[in-house]
Design an enzyme around this catalytic site. Structure first.
Site, PDB file in Angstrom:
ATOM      1  N   LYS A   1       0.841  -1.202   0.000  1.00  0.00           N
ATOM      2  CA  LYS A   1       0.000   0.000   0.000  1.00  0.00           C
ATOM      3  C   LYS A   1       0.876   1.253   0.000  1.00  0.00           C
ATOM      4  O   LYS A   1       2.098   1.176   0.207  1.00  0.00           O
ATOM      5  CB  LYS A   1      -0.917   0.001   1.224  1.00  0.00           C
ATOM      6  CG  LYS A   1      -0.169   0.066   2.545  1.00  0.00           C
ATOM      7  CD  LYS A   1      -1.115   0.099   3.727  1.00  0.00           C
ATOM      8  CE  LYS A   1      -0.326   0.176   5.040  1.00  0.00           C
ATOM      9  NZ  LYS A   1      -1.206   0.320   6.209  1.00  0.00           N
TER      10      LYS A   1
ATOM     11  N   CYS B   1      14.053  23.477   3.751  1.00  0.00           N
ATOM     12  CA  CYS B   1      13.210  24.304   2.891  1.00  0.00           C
ATOM     13  C   CYS B   1      12.420  23.417   1.927  1.00  0.00           C
ATOM     14  O   CYS B   1      12.583  22.200   1.908  1.00  0.00           O
ATOM     15  CB  CYS B   1      14.062  25.292   2.113  1.00  0.00           C
ATOM     16  SG  CYS B   1      15.128  26.302   3.160  1.00  0.00           S
ATOM     17  N   MET B   2      11.582  24.029   1.115  1.00  0.00           N
ATOM     18  CA  MET B   2      10.749  23.249   0.206  1.00  0.00           C
ATOM     19  C   MET B   2      11.577  22.463  -0.797  1.00  0.00           C
ATOM     20  O   MET B   2      11.266  21.300  -1.094  1.00  0.00           O
ATOM     21  CB  MET B   2       9.776  24.173  -0.541  1.00  0.00           C
ATOM     22  CG  MET B   2       8.801  23.419  -1.444  1.00  0.00           C
ATOM     23  SD  MET B   2       7.681  24.497  -2.336  1.00  0.00           S
ATOM     24  CE  MET B   2       6.681  25.161  -1.007  1.00  0.00           C
ATOM     25  N   ASP B   3      12.643  23.065  -1.307  1.00  0.00           N
ATOM     26  CA  ASP B   3      13.405  22.456  -2.394  1.00  0.00           C
ATOM     27  C   ASP B   3      14.840  22.123  -2.023  1.00  0.00           C
ATOM     28  O   ASP B   3      15.562  21.556  -2.844  1.00  0.00           O
ATOM     29  CB  ASP B   3      13.458  23.403  -3.603  1.00  0.00           C
ATOM     30  CG  ASP B   3      12.115  24.006  -3.913  1.00  0.00           C
ATOM     31  OD1 ASP B   3      11.195  23.240  -4.186  1.00  0.00           O
ATOM     32  OD2 ASP B   3      11.989  25.245  -3.864  1.00  0.00           O
TER      33      ASP B   3
ATOM     34  N   ARG C   1       0.290 -10.574   7.597  1.00  0.00           N
ATOM     35  CA  ARG C   1       0.406  -9.405   6.723  1.00  0.00           C
ATOM     36  C   ARG C   1       1.676  -8.647   7.106  1.00  0.00           C
ATOM     37  O   ARG C   1       1.758  -8.045   8.173  1.00  0.00           O
ATOM     38  CB  ARG C   1      -0.819  -8.493   6.883  1.00  0.00           C
ATOM     39  CG  ARG C   1      -2.153  -9.188   6.627  1.00  0.00           C
ATOM     40  CD  ARG C   1      -3.312  -8.185   6.683  1.00  0.00           C
ATOM     41  NE  ARG C   1      -3.354  -7.434   7.924  1.00  0.00           N
ATOM     42  CZ  ARG C   1      -4.050  -7.789   9.007  1.00  0.00           C
ATOM     43  NH1 ARG C   1      -4.759  -8.922   8.999  1.00  0.00           N
ATOM     44  NH2 ARG C   1      -4.054  -7.031  10.084  1.00  0.00           N
TER      45      ARG C   1
ATOM     46  N   TYR D   1      15.867  29.838   6.776  1.00  0.00           N
ATOM     47  CA  TYR D   1      14.807  30.694   7.297  1.00  0.00           C
ATOM     48  C   TYR D   1      14.875  30.828   8.816  1.00  0.00           C
ATOM     49  O   TYR D   1      15.035  29.836   9.533  1.00  0.00           O
ATOM     50  CB  TYR D   1      13.437  30.132   6.911  1.00  0.00           C
ATOM     51  CG  TYR D   1      13.122  30.236   5.445  1.00  0.00           C
ATOM     52  CD1 TYR D   1      12.919  31.475   4.838  1.00  0.00           C
ATOM     53  CD2 TYR D   1      13.008  29.090   4.667  1.00  0.00           C
ATOM     54  CE1 TYR D   1      12.615  31.559   3.487  1.00  0.00           C
ATOM     55  CE2 TYR D   1      12.709  29.171   3.318  1.00  0.00           C
ATOM     56  CZ  TYR D   1      12.510  30.413   2.728  1.00  0.00           C
ATOM     57  OH  TYR D   1      12.208  30.496   1.393  1.00  0.00           O
TER      58      TYR D   1
ATOM     59  N   HIS E   1      -6.837  -6.125  13.196  1.00  0.00           N
ATOM     60  CA  HIS E   1      -5.521  -5.486  13.243  1.00  0.00           C
ATOM     61  C   HIS E   1      -5.148  -5.225  14.689  1.00  0.00           C
ATOM     62  O   HIS E   1      -5.990  -4.823  15.504  1.00  0.00           O
ATOM     63  CB  HIS E   1      -5.535  -4.175  12.453  1.00  0.00           C
ATOM     64  CG  HIS E   1      -4.163  -3.626  12.175  1.00  0.00           C
ATOM     65  ND1 HIS E   1      -3.244  -4.311  11.423  1.00  0.00           N
ATOM     66  CD2 HIS E   1      -3.572  -2.468  12.548  1.00  0.00           C
ATOM     67  CE1 HIS E   1      -2.130  -3.592  11.336  1.00  0.00           C
ATOM     68  NE2 HIS E   1      -2.298  -2.475  12.016  1.00  0.00           N
TER      69      HIS E   1
ATOM     70  N   ARG F   1     -10.796   1.209  15.128  1.00  0.00           N
ATOM     71  CA  ARG F   1     -10.520   1.871  13.854  1.00  0.00           C
ATOM     72  C   ARG F   1     -11.465   1.279  12.828  1.00  0.00           C
ATOM     73  O   ARG F   1     -12.612   1.673  12.740  1.00  0.00           O
ATOM     74  CB  ARG F   1      -9.038   1.721  13.495  1.00  0.00           C
ATOM     75  CG  ARG F   1      -8.592   2.649  12.375  1.00  0.00           C
ATOM     76  CD  ARG F   1      -7.110   2.558  12.107  1.00  0.00           C
ATOM     77  NE  ARG F   1      -6.710   1.255  11.577  1.00  0.00           N
ATOM     78  CZ  ARG F   1      -5.470   1.002  11.134  1.00  0.00           C
ATOM     79  NH1 ARG F   1      -4.526   1.930  11.204  1.00  0.00           N
ATOM     80  NH2 ARG F   1      -5.174  -0.191  10.657  1.00  0.00           N
TER      81      ARG F   1
END
Length: 374
Positions: free
Chosen positions: A35, A312-314, A219, A265, A163, A131
């Site tokens: 999954k 940072c993002m990149d 599993r 930052y 589970h 759940r």
């Protein structure tokens, strides 16, 4: 390396982990869980490798994930265990995918699916996780409805499962309570005239340490990827598991800076002495945990170095100290402890999370490269 970063996936290590888990549960069939795009490793490739290695089953969360496997030509038994409201179950059922029903309403959705095949259904029991699945009177209603549909040839009930909530805590009394509740559900199903079913309860942790939970099928998910199911069970190497993924990049920029230089930052990191900084072109836009800012480590030129400042993002910055390295030097964010590399668990601890999240969130511009492809 043409991409900013790559995830190198060692399929031989994956197969070895499956064999290790097979040895821990030799009398049960094995479901390799792929999954969430194979926990970030690539679902189709991992599914093929699992079947090649002898896993009898594949497990996914959603019917869409199952259909994608079938569309890629992946054969073999597949179970999809989530049934969201409004999900189109017909294509999965017609593709020979087993589906789950954890309530009468979910069973009704299976019965109403526009499918040409007779649905194969696994009943989901809530044994104590609160759940998925049902318990008590709701479970009795589900079993009664499923038995009517099964004996009326509208569905085939092929499994019953639950589970475990605390399998990674072997001493927890919850484990025994859940096993008892599961056995009672199996007995209730048998009393309704359905006896020839697959019973499955064990996840990776229970497969490794709780034989009483093995039943007919285990599993196995996170452990197959070489990540420990829980700190209480030990590190992967203690469990005989091998790291499957290595996340690597390369320095895009190397420069010397003086003491007192604020980095990234908010200047949450300020150099205390002259040092060398290395820029790595990968960030939280690619799934790298921002919460690991200033704490996680990477391996550069055989030396563990720390993330300097906020991710940072990149991109992110490493404090390289006095290392003599240049642009293009390899950076290993995580991989194998046996090679001296930080691990996914190390990054998880740095970010206050679990190894599952470290690998499953990866994406963006990261490319996958497979070793030992089938």
């Amino acid at each position: 390396m043409s991409a900013p970063a790559e995830a190198v996936v060692d399929l031989d290590a994956y197969r070895a982990n499956l064999a290790r888990l097979r040895g821990a549960a030799p009398t049960a069939a094995q479901m390799a869980v792929v999954k969430a795009d194979g926990y970030g490793h690539g679902a189709v490739t991992m599914a093929r490798a699992a079947l090649e290695a002898g896993s009898e089953w594949l497990g996914v969360a959603t019917v869409e994930e199952a259909v994608r496997l079938r569309s890629a030509g992946v054969d073999g038994p597949v179970l999809a265990w989530l049934c969201p409201a409004g999900a189109d179950l017909g294509p999965a059922i017609d593709a020979g995918v087993d589906v789950a029903a954890g309530s009468v309403e979910q069973l009704d959705a299976v019965l109403a699916a526009p499918a040409r095949r007779r649905p194969r259904v696994h009943l989901k029991v809530d044994t104590g996780m609160a759940r998925g699945g049902v318990r008590g009177a709701d479970l009795s209603a589900l079993i009664a409805a499923a038995a009517r549909a099964h004996h009326g040839a509208r569905i085939e009930v092929v499994g019953i499962f639950s589970h475990l909530a605390c399998a990674d805590e072997p001493g927890s009394p919850v484990n025994a309570e859940q096993r008892t509740a599961f056995d009672a559900a199996v007995a209730e199903l048998a009393a309704a005239g359905i006896t020839d079913v697959l019973r499955h309860l064990a996840n990776s942790a229970a497969t490794l340490v709780d034989p009483a939970a093995h039943h007919d099928l285990v599993r196995v998910g996170i452990a197959t990827y070489g990540i420990s199911p829980g700190e209480a069970l030990g590190a992967p190497e203690d469990l005989g598991l091998q790291a499957v993924m290595t996340l690597r990049s390369a320095l895009a920029l190397v420069r010397r800076v003086p003491a007192g230089t604020g980095v990234s930052y908010g200047h949450t990191f300020v150099t205390q002495r002259p040092t060398t900084l290395g820029l790595v072109p990968i960030g939280y836009g690619d799934g790298v945990l921002r919460a690991a800012s200033n704490t996680a480590e990477a391996l550069v030129a055989g030396t563990r170095v720390r993330v300097a400042g906020r991710v940072c993002m990149d991109q992110l910055v490493l404090d390289l100290g006095d290392l003599d390295v240049r642009r293009g030097e390899e950076v290993v964010l995580f991989g194998s402890a046996g090679r001296g590399e930080p691990t996914a668990e190390d990054w998880a601890r740095a970010a206050g999370t679990i190894g599952y999240e470290v690998v499953t969130r990866l994406g963006g511009r990261i490319v996958h490269r497979y070793l030992g492809a089938p």
